[in-house]
Design a protein around this motif. Structure first.
Motif, PDB file in Angstrom:
ATOM      1  N   TYR A   1      -7.299  21.034  -2.331  1.00  0.00           N
ATOM      2  CA  TYR A   1      -6.707  21.332  -1.178  1.00  0.00           C
ATOM      3  C   TYR A   1      -8.002  21.316  -0.125  1.00  0.00           C
ATOM      4  CZ  TYR A   1      -2.128  22.510  -2.672  1.00  0.00           C
ATOM      5  OH  TYR A   1      -0.944  22.360  -3.214  1.00  0.00           O
ATOM      6  N   LEU A   2      -7.828  20.839   0.765  1.00  0.00           N
ATOM      7  CA  LEU A   2      -9.028  20.741   2.162  1.00  0.00           C
ATOM      8  C   LEU A   2      -9.093  22.222   2.559  1.00  0.00           C
ATOM      9  CD1 LEU A   2     -11.114  19.104   3.983  1.00  0.00           C
ATOM     10  CD2 LEU A   2      -9.086  18.816   5.499  1.00  0.00           C
ATOM     11  N   THR A   3      -8.090  22.845   2.714  1.00  0.00           N
ATOM     12  CA  THR A   3      -8.221  24.164   3.280  1.00  0.00           C
ATOM     13  C   THR A   3      -8.893  24.957   2.193  1.00  0.00           C
ATOM     14  OG1 THR A   3      -6.077  24.000   4.355  1.00  0.00           O
ATOM     15  CG2 THR A   3      -6.808  26.240   3.862  1.00  0.00           C
ATOM     16  N   TYR A   4      -8.782  24.772   0.962  1.00  0.00           N
ATOM     17  CA  TYR A   4      -9.439  25.705  -0.060  1.00  0.00           C
ATOM     18  C   TYR A   4     -10.954  25.145   0.058  1.00  0.00           C
ATOM     19  CZ  TYR A   4     -10.988  27.718  -4.102  1.00  0.00           C
ATOM     20  OH  TYR A   4     -11.938  28.496  -5.321  1.00  0.00           O
TER      21      TYR A   4
ATOM     22  N   ILE B   1     -12.952  23.932   2.337  1.00  0.00           N
ATOM     23  CA  ILE B   1     -13.313  24.605   3.533  1.00  0.00           C
ATOM     24  C   ILE B   1     -13.602  25.940   3.243  1.00  0.00           C
ATOM     25  CG2 ILE B   1     -13.186  24.936   5.954  1.00  0.00           C
ATOM     26  CD1 ILE B   1     -11.881  22.211   6.299  1.00  0.00           C
ATOM     27  N   ALA B   2     -12.606  26.876   2.850  1.00  0.00           N
ATOM     28  CA  ALA B   2     -12.976  28.205   2.700  1.00  0.00           C
ATOM     29  C   ALA B   2     -13.911  28.461   1.598  1.00  0.00           C
ATOM     30  CB  ALA B   2     -11.497  28.778   2.230  1.00  0.00           C
TER      31      ALA B   2
ATOM     32  N   VAL C   1     -11.321  19.461  13.860  1.00  0.00           N
ATOM     33  CA  VAL C   1     -10.560  20.040  13.407  1.00  0.00           C
ATOM     34  C   VAL C   1     -10.108  21.198  14.277  1.00  0.00           C
ATOM     35  CG1 VAL C   1     -10.109  21.781  11.413  1.00  0.00           C
ATOM     36  CG2 VAL C   1     -10.783  19.291  11.188  1.00  0.00           C
TER      37      VAL C   1
END
Length: 139
Positions: free
Chosen positions: A9-12, A14-15, A137
């Motif tokens: 996941y992109l969100t993961y 980045i986090a 973003v």
């Protein structure tokens, strides 16, 4: 198509990158007795803009009550001072002190060193692309 793991996941991603970079920067700044958020404040104020507390909170990615507490500590440490805003006397500007400016120059070297390490890892062109993508973003 579903991701095979959370790492896809992109969100993961980045986090996870944020967490690693923040931990590294936190360790560097801790040697100077400065938190990442305090660095963000000093770096922002170094630009010379007169920002209200609300504007500063937005720029440094903090909620206003937390910013107020940190600014209180920074005032006690002699790094910043408050001044009534000229345009609207109901508002307050935060300004760096001479000590705050001096400390900013010291810690800026740490931040720049970390940035250089990541830019070296990615390559300058890719690092520039990543910054541009992430700005896209945020906007």
């Amino acid at each position: 198509m579903s991701p095979s793991s959370i790492q896809d996941y992109l969100t993961y991603a980045i986090a996870a990158a944020h967490r690693k970079m923040s931990a590294s920067l936190n360790a560097r700044l801790k040697q100077h007795g400065i938190q990442i958020e305090a660095w963000r404040i000093l770096e922002t104020l170094e630009a010379g803009q007169r920002l209200t507390m609300g504007q500063l909170a937005e720029v440094v990615l903090m909620n206003p009550p937390t910013l107020t507490k940190l600014v209180d500590r920074m005032v006690s440490d002699g790094l910043v001072h408050r001044q009534v805003a000229q345009a609207d006397h109901r508002q307050v500007n935060v300004l760096p002190t001479a000590l705050g400016k001096k400390r900013m120059l010291q810690i800026r070297q740490e931040v720049q060193a970390q940035d250089a390490e990541y830019q070296s890892l990615l390559g300058q062109e890719e690092a520039d692309k990543l910054i541009a993508l992430l700005r896209g973003v945020v906007q």
